[in-house]
Motif scaffolding. Structure first.
Motif, PDB file in Angstrom:
ATOM      1  N   GLY A  29      16.495  -9.553  13.193  1.00 19.23           N
ATOM      2  CA  GLY A  29      15.525 -10.521  12.964  1.00 19.23           C
ATOM      3  C   GLY A  29      14.046  -9.962  13.451  1.00 19.23           C
ATOM      4  O   GLY A  29      13.196 -10.556  13.397  1.00 19.23           O
ATOM      5  N   LEU A  30      13.854  -8.934  13.949  1.00 22.55           N
ATOM      6  CA  LEU A  30      12.701  -8.466  14.439  1.00 22.55           C
ATOM      7  C   LEU A  30      12.439  -6.995  13.697  1.00 22.55           C
ATOM      8  O   LEU A  30      13.300  -6.260  13.263  1.00 22.55           O
ATOM      9  CB  LEU A  30      12.700  -7.858  15.914  1.00 22.55           C
ATOM     10  N   VAL A  31      11.231  -6.800  13.645  1.00 21.47           N
ATOM     11  CA  VAL A  31      10.795  -5.373  13.118  1.00 21.47           C
ATOM     12  C   VAL A  31       9.889  -4.501  14.160  1.00 21.47           C
ATOM     13  O   VAL A  31       8.976  -5.036  14.606  1.00 21.47           O
ATOM     14  CB  VAL A  31       9.768  -5.601  11.988  1.00 21.47           C
ATOM     15  N   SER A  32      10.446  -3.314  14.401  1.00 20.81           N
ATOM     16  CA  SER A  32       9.630  -2.339  15.567  1.00 20.81           C
ATOM     17  C   SER A  32       9.211  -1.373  14.586  1.00 20.81           C
ATOM     18  O   SER A  32       9.841  -0.583  13.956  1.00 20.81           O
ATOM     19  CB  SER A  32      10.752  -1.830  16.530  1.00 20.81           C
ATOM     20  N   THR A  33       7.948  -1.218  14.819  1.00 24.45           N
ATOM     21  CA  THR A  33       7.411  -0.297  13.862  1.00 24.45           C
ATOM     22  C   THR A  33       6.499   0.489  14.848  1.00 24.45           C
ATOM     23  O   THR A  33       5.810   0.398  15.877  1.00 24.45           O
ATOM     24  CB  THR A  33       5.922  -0.888  13.069  1.00 24.45           C
ATOM     25  N   LEU A  34       6.258   2.053  14.464  1.00 21.71           N
ATOM     26  CA  LEU A  34       5.680   2.915  15.253  1.00 21.71           C
ATOM     27  C   LEU A  34       5.084   3.877  14.301  1.00 21.71           C
ATOM     28  O   LEU A  34       5.905   4.472  13.550  1.00 21.71           O
ATOM     29  CB  LEU A  34       6.670   3.664  16.413  1.00 21.71           C
ATOM     30  N   VAL A  35       3.872   4.061  13.940  1.00 20.35           N
ATOM     31  CA  VAL A  35       3.062   4.903  13.290  1.00 20.35           C
ATOM     32  C   VAL A  35       1.996   5.921  13.972  1.00 20.35           C
ATOM     33  O   VAL A  35       1.403   5.149  14.756  1.00 20.35           O
ATOM     34  CB  VAL A  35       2.375   4.228  12.030  1.00 20.35           C
ATOM     35  N   PRO A  36       2.285   7.101  13.582  1.00 22.96           N
ATOM     36  CA  PRO A  36       1.194   8.010  14.120  1.00 22.96           C
ATOM     37  C   PRO A  36      -0.242   7.695  13.741  1.00 22.96           C
ATOM     38  O   PRO A  36      -0.470   7.543  12.683  1.00 22.96           O
ATOM     39  CB  PRO A  36       1.756   9.287  13.511  1.00 22.96           C
ATOM     40  N   LEU A  37      -1.089   7.672  14.537  1.00 19.55           N
ATOM     41  CA  LEU A  37      -2.471   7.703  14.154  1.00 19.55           C
ATOM     42  C   LEU A  37      -3.624   8.749  14.428  1.00 19.55           C
ATOM     43  O   LEU A  37      -4.490   8.929  13.967  1.00 19.55           O
ATOM     44  CB  LEU A  37      -3.033   6.238  15.304  1.00 19.55           C
ATOM     45  N   GLY A  94       0.322   3.881  16.944  1.00 25.15           N
ATOM     46  CA  GLY A  94       0.389   2.195  16.660  1.00 25.15           C
ATOM     47  C   GLY A  94       1.616   1.800  16.762  1.00 25.15           C
ATOM     48  O   GLY A  94       2.809   2.258  16.063  1.00 25.15           O
ATOM     49  N   ILE A  95       2.070   0.727  17.720  1.00 25.21           N
ATOM     50  CA  ILE A  95       3.203   0.355  18.254  1.00 25.21           C
ATOM     51  C   ILE A  95       2.923  -1.261  17.805  1.00 25.21           C
ATOM     52  O   ILE A  95       2.278  -1.993  18.327  1.00 25.21           O
ATOM     53  CB  ILE A  95       3.569   0.460  19.556  1.00 25.21           C
ATOM     54  N   CYS A  96       4.254  -1.663  17.124  1.00 30.66           N
ATOM     55  CA  CYS A  96       4.155  -3.258  16.573  1.00 30.66           C
ATOM     56  C   CYS A  96       5.235  -3.926  16.713  1.00 30.66           C
ATOM     57  O   CYS A  96       6.410  -3.295  16.178  1.00 30.66           O
ATOM     58  CB  CYS A  96       3.503  -3.257  15.266  1.00 30.66           C
ATOM     59  N   LEU A  97       5.352  -5.035  17.000  1.00 27.51           N
ATOM     60  CA  LEU A  97       6.677  -5.776  17.442  1.00 27.51           C
ATOM     61  C   LEU A  97       6.363  -7.114  16.619  1.00 27.51           C
ATOM     62  O   LEU A  97       5.436  -7.827  17.070  1.00 27.51           O
ATOM     63  CB  LEU A  97       7.185  -6.187  18.703  1.00 27.51           C
ATOM     64  N   ALA A  98       7.387  -7.457  15.536  1.00 19.85           N
ATOM     65  CA  ALA A  98       6.896  -8.566  14.865  1.00 19.85           C
ATOM     66  C   ALA A  98       8.376  -9.159  14.297  1.00 19.85           C
ATOM     67  O   ALA A  98       9.411  -8.413  14.307  1.00 19.85           O
ATOM     68  CB  ALA A  98       6.064  -8.510  13.759  1.00 19.85           C
ATOM     69  N   ARG A  99       8.254 -10.302  13.528  1.00 23.65           N
ATOM     70  CA  ARG A  99       9.339 -10.657  12.843  1.00 23.65           C
ATOM     71  C   ARG A  99       9.279 -10.665  11.533  1.00 23.65           C
ATOM     72  O   ARG A  99      10.520 -10.633  10.741  1.00 23.65           O
ATOM     73  CB  ARG A  99       9.632 -12.272  13.178  1.00 23.65           C
ATOM     74  N   ALA A 152       4.904  -5.177   9.330  1.00 20.60           N
ATOM     75  CA  ALA A 152       3.560  -5.390   9.119  1.00 20.60           C
ATOM     76  C   ALA A 152       2.851  -4.706   8.106  1.00 20.60           C
ATOM     77  O   ALA A 152       3.332  -3.724   7.301  1.00 20.60           O
ATOM     78  CB  ALA A 152       3.056  -4.549  10.366  1.00 20.60           C
ATOM     79  N   THR A 153       1.929  -5.394   7.274  1.00 20.05           N
ATOM     80  CA  THR A 153       1.509  -5.065   5.763  1.00 20.05           C
ATOM     81  C   THR A 153       0.206  -3.904   5.960  1.00 20.05           C
ATOM     82  O   THR A 153      -0.183  -3.253   5.048  1.00 20.05           O
ATOM     83  CB  THR A 153       1.151  -6.235   4.975  1.00 20.05           C
ATOM     84  N   ARG A 154      -0.475  -4.132   7.168  1.00 24.81           N
ATOM     85  CA  ARG A 154      -1.754  -3.533   7.512  1.00 24.81           C
ATOM     86  C   ARG A 154      -1.425  -3.044   8.876  1.00 24.81           C
ATOM     87  O   ARG A 154      -0.874  -3.703   9.678  1.00 24.81           O
ATOM     88  CB  ARG A 154      -2.865  -4.198   7.213  1.00 24.81           C
ATOM     89  N   ARG A 155      -2.108  -1.690   9.106  1.00 21.80           N
ATOM     90  CA  ARG A 155      -1.922  -1.281  10.455  1.00 21.80           C
ATOM     91  C   ARG A 155      -3.449  -0.919  10.861  1.00 21.80           C
ATOM     92  O   ARG A 155      -4.420  -0.720  10.160  1.00 21.80           O
ATOM     93  CB  ARG A 155      -1.068   0.182  10.398  1.00 21.80           C
ATOM     94  N   PRO A 156      -3.258  -0.898  12.374  1.00 19.47           N
ATOM     95  CA  PRO A 156      -4.775  -0.439  12.944  1.00 19.47           C
ATOM     96  C   PRO A 156      -5.319   1.196  12.327  1.00 19.47           C
ATOM     97  O   PRO A 156      -4.408   1.648  12.141  1.00 19.47           O
ATOM     98  CB  PRO A 156      -4.612  -0.525  14.249  1.00 19.47           C
ATOM     99  N   ARG A 157      -6.458   1.342  12.537  1.00 20.52           N
ATOM    100  CA  ARG A 157      -7.134   2.696  12.314  1.00 20.52           C
ATOM    101  C   ARG A 157      -7.599   3.230  13.640  1.00 20.52           C
ATOM    102  O   ARG A 157      -8.217   2.202  14.492  1.00 20.52           O
ATOM    103  CB  ARG A 157      -8.077   2.843  11.467  1.00 20.52           C
ATOM    104  N   LEU A 158      -7.752   4.360  13.924  1.00 23.75           N
ATOM    105  CA  LEU A 158      -8.250   5.011  15.063  1.00 23.75           C
ATOM    106  C   LEU A 158      -9.160   6.235  15.127  1.00 23.75           C
ATOM    107  O   LEU A 158      -8.537   7.172  14.297  1.00 23.75           O
ATOM    108  CB  LEU A 158      -7.054   5.387  16.093  1.00 23.75           C
TER     109      LEU A 158
END
Length: 625
Positions: free
Chosen positions: A540-548, A589-594, A597-603
Motif C-alpha cells: 500500500g506504499l510506494v518508496s521512490t529513490l531517483v538519482p538527481l 530524490g527520496i519519496c514515500l507516498a501511497r 509520484a508522477t513528477r519529481r524534483p530537479r536539482l
C-alpha cells in the motif's frame, strides 16, 4: 490508496468507547491472575528479567488502568477492581507469601513498577489505600521505602519513578529523602532541550519517552498529595516548577501533534514501541496540565488508541502482546516481557478525568494532518517533520538523534540513527539491519557489501531560502564488529570500530520528497562504493529513490525483506550504489507516498549551493557546508 481518517467522535462518545476498550483489557488479564491476585503472568516466553518480574509488571501496569477507571468514575466499581487489586497488594508486599513481589532492592525493574503502584495508590486513595488494613499499609510503605537513598537509578526517565514513590511515602507518613528529590529534579532539568523536548538521559535519545514519561509525570506530580511538601523539603518551588513544566509541555505538543498520522498511527521510532498507544499519554498530560486545545488533545489521544483497535489490538483473547499491529517478538528489548505492553495503559489516562472535564465536553478538533501539509523543524532531536494531508503520513528526516553522544563509534540502532522515520513505515529491524544499515542510510561499502554506521555524527548548520526544511550532518562513518553479548536496550550495538571515511549529508525536505545530498571525504581504501537507501515500504506504499546528481552513474535496485518489521507484509527498499566512491556531491530524490509520484524534483548544483525545483514549481536554494 486513499488515506484513512476516522470520523471524529464527540467527547461523550469517545469516553464511552475508551471506557469499554479499557474494560476489555482489564477483563482479558483476569484468567492469568495468580490465586492471591498479586501476580498477573501473561502467556508467552518469559521476558529477559524472568517470570517473577513479568508477574509484577502484569499487576502494576494493569493497576494503572484500573486506577484510571476508578478515579474517573469517582470510585464507582461494578467489576470489583479495588477489591481485587487490594488483595494483590496484601499478598505482594508480604515477604512471607509464596506469591510476594520482587522487591526494588532485588531487581531494578521493580523500581519502575513501584512508581505505578504509588501513583495509583495516591490517585485512588479513598477507595483502595484508605481501606487497606493497617498491617497491609505498613508492609506497602516498607516495600516502597527501599527506594529511598538508593544510588542505583539510571540517569534517564527513571528519576521520576523515585520522585513519585517518595512523594506518596511522604503523604502517608513514610520515609523520603530530600536529597533524592534534589538529585532527581536536577537530572530532569538536565534533560530539558529547546522547543519543549526532553532527551531521555545525557545522550541524543529522543523518542516517545519524552512524552509518555518525561512530560507525563511532571503533569501528574503536582496533583499528588504531599507534592508541595516534598518540593519544599528539596528547596524547590512547586508552583514555579509546574508553570515552567506546563510551558515546556505546551511547546512539545505542537510537535507531538504533527507527529500523528491522520490514521492515528504514532511515529514508529525509538525503543519500547510495544507500548503502542502509550504514545497518547502526552495529550492527556496536556489535559491534566491545562495546556493545549482540549478537543484536539482528545482527538489525538483517542485516534491513536483507535488506530490499534482497528488493527485488532488486542486480539480475540483481549490481551496485548509483544508487537505492534500483531504479535512480533523481535520488537522487544531485553527488558520486555509479556506484561510490559500494558504500559500502554498510559494512553488511556484521560479516563481518570471525570466526564465533566473540558477534555470530554469540548467540541472535537481536527489534527494538523487533517487540515493541511505541515512542515517544521524540531531543533532538539534534529528532525524535519513533514506531514502531508493528501496521504496523512507524518515523516521525520533525522539529523540529530542516534541514542549516543557526538564522537561515539558504536553501531547504528535502526530505531534511532536512520535518516528517516514515518507513521506508515517501520525501519528494518532484522539482524542484518542492525549489522549493516540499508534503509534510510548513506553508507560506504566494503567489497563484501558490509555497510558503515554513522552513530556519533555532528549536526551542521545549513541555511536555505524557500519553502522547505533543510538539515545536515557530518559523520566519521565506521564499520563495526558488534558485541552481541551486550543486552539489547534499544540503542546501537557496541563493538570494535574501523574508520571508513567522512560523509557529509544534507536533506532538503518538502512534502513527501526529500532531496538528499552526500559528499565523501577521507575514505578508506576498503571502501569500494557509496550506497544511499530509501524508505522500507510495505504493502500500500510506494518508496521512490531517483538519482538527481553525480558524475558516477549509479546502479539502482531494490531489496525485498520478509518479516523484517512489525508491520504486515514484506518491505521493499530502493537504493542507489555508486562505485567507485564518487568525488564531490552526489544526490538522490527520496519519496514515500501511497501512490506513485508522477513528477519529481530537479536539482542544480552551483558553487556552494543546491537549487531544488519542486514538482509544483517552487524553488529552494540551500547553501552547502
Amino acid at each position: 490508496m486513499s488515506r484513512h481518517v476516522p470520523a471524529m467522535q464527540t467527547g461523550p462518545e469517545a469516553r464511552a468507547w475508551l471506557a469499554g476498550y479499557a474494560d476489555r483489557l482489564l477483563a482479558g488479564v483476569r484468567p492469568y491472575t495468580s490465586p492471591s491476585g498479586s501476580l498477573i503472568t501473561l502467556p508467552g516466553a518469559p521476558g529477559g528479567y524472568g517470570t517473577a518480574v513479568d508477574g509484577l509488571e502484569g499487576f502494576a501496569r494493569t493497576f494503572l488502568l484500573a486506577g484510571f477507571r476508578l478515579a474517573g468514575e469517582d470510585g464507582a466499581d461494578p467489576t470489583g477492581l479495588a477489591e481485587r487489586y487490594a488483595a494483590g497488594l496484601a499478598a505482594g508486599t508480604d515477604s512471607a507469601h509464596p506469591e510476594r513481589w520482587t522487591r526494588p532492592e532485588e531487581h531494578g525493574q521493580a523500581k519502575v513498577e513501584a512508581a505505578s503502584l504509588a501513583l495509583i495508590l495516591d490517585l485512588t486513595r479513598p477507595w483502595i489505600w484508605d481501606r487497606l488494613s493497617p498491617d497491609v499499609q505498613e508492609r506497602t510503605v516498607e516495600y516502597l521505602a527501599s527506594v529511598v537513598g538508593d544510588p542505583d537509578y539510571p540517569d534517564n526517565n527513571w528519576v521520576w519513578f523515585r520522585i513519585v514513590v517518595e512523594t506518596f511515602l511522604r503523604s502517608v507518613g513514610g520515609p523520603f529523602s530530600a536529597d533524592d528529590v534534589v538529585h532527581d529534579l536536577a537530572a530532569h532539568d538536565r534533560f530539558r532541550r529547546p522547543g519543549g523536548w526532553f532527551a531521555d538521559g545525557p545522550e541524543r535519545s529522543f523518542d516517545h519517552y519524552a512524552g509518555w514519561a518525561l512530560h507525563l509525570y511532571p503533569a501528574l506530580w503536582p496533583r499528588m498529595s504531599g507534592a508541595a511538601e516534598v518540593a519544599a523539603a528539596a528547596g524547590d518551588d512547586l508552583a514555579a516548577r509546574s508553570a515552567s513544566d506546563r510551558e515546556h509541555l505546551a511547546r512539545y505538543l505542537d510537535d507531538a501533534l504533527a507527529l500523528v498520522g491522520s490514521d492515528g498511527s504514532p511515529l514508529i521510532q525509538g525503543r519500547s514501541l510495544t507500548y503502542r498507544f502509550a504514545a497518547a499519554a502526552p495529550f492527556w498530560a496536556g489535559a491534566f496540565a491545562g495546556v493545549g486545545r482540549p478537543g484536539q488533545l482528545r482527538e489525538a489521544a483517542t485516534r491513536i488508541v483507535r488506530h490499534f483497535a482497528e488493527h485488532e489490538v488486542p486480539g480475540p483473547d483481549g490481551l496485548l502482546t509483544l508487537g505492534w499491529h500483531h504479535p512480533w517478538r523481535p520488537i522487544a528489548q531485553r527488558y520486555s516481557g509479556p506484561g510490559s505492553p500494558y504500559w500502554a495503559s498510559k494512553g488511556l489516562l484521560g479516563l481518570a478525568l471525570p466526564a465533566s472535564h473540558e477534555v470530554w465536553t469540548a467540541a472535537p478538533e481536527p489534527l494538523p494532518a487533517d487540515v493541511g501539509d505541515v512542515l517544521t523543524v524540531a531543533t532538539a532531536p534534529g528532525w524535519a517533520i513533514s506531514t502531508t494531508r493528501d496521504d496523512g503520513i507524518a515523516r521525520v528526516i533525522n539529523h540529530g538523534t542516534d541514542h549516543a553522544v557526538p564522537g561515539a563509534d558504536g553501531g547504528d540502532s535502526p530505531l534511532y540513527a536512520r535518516f528517516g522515520y514515518s507513521t506508515a513505515t517501520s525501519p528494518l529491524l532484522d539482524a542484518e539491519a542492525w549489522a549493516s544499515p540499508l534503509d534510510q542510510s548513506v553508507a560506504l561499502l566494503t567489497a563484501t557489501g558490509q555497510a558503515t554506521h554513522r552513530t556519533g555524527f555532528e549536526p551542521v548548520q545549513v541555511s536555505a531560502v524557500g519553502a522547505a526544511a533543510v538539515l545536515g550532518s557530518v559523520a566519521d562513518v565506521h564499520w563495526v564488529e558488534a558485541d552481541l553479548s551486550v543486552p539489547d536496550h534499544g540503542s546501537g550495538r557496541p563493538g570494535a570500530a574501523t574508520a571508513a571515511g567522512r560523509i557529509t549529508t544534507v536533506s532538503i525536505v518538502r512534502g513527501a520528497w526529500e532531496v538528499r545530498l552526500a559528499r565523501v571525504s577521507e575514505s578508506s581504501a576498503d571502501a569500494v562504493a557509496l550506497r544511499i537507501g530509501g524508505w522500507a515500504a510495505g504493502p500500500g506504499l510506494v518508496s521512490t529513490l531517483v538519482p538527481l546528481l553525480g558524475d558516477v552513474a549509479p546502479v539502482c535496485g531494490e531489496t525485498t525483506s520478509d518479516d523484517a518489521t512489525p508491520l504486515a507484509g514484506p518491505t521493499t527498499t530502493p537504493w542507489s550504489r555508486y562505485a567507485p566512491v564518487p568525488d564531490g556531491w552526489t544526490a538522490v530524490g527520496i519519496c514515500l507516498a501511497r501512490t506513485p509520484a508522477t513528477r519529481r524534483p530537479r536539482l542544480e548544483l552551483t558553487t556552494g549551493q543546491a537549487v531544488v525545483t519542486w514538482p509544483d514549481g517552487e524553488q529552494t536554494t540551500a547553501t552547502l557546508p
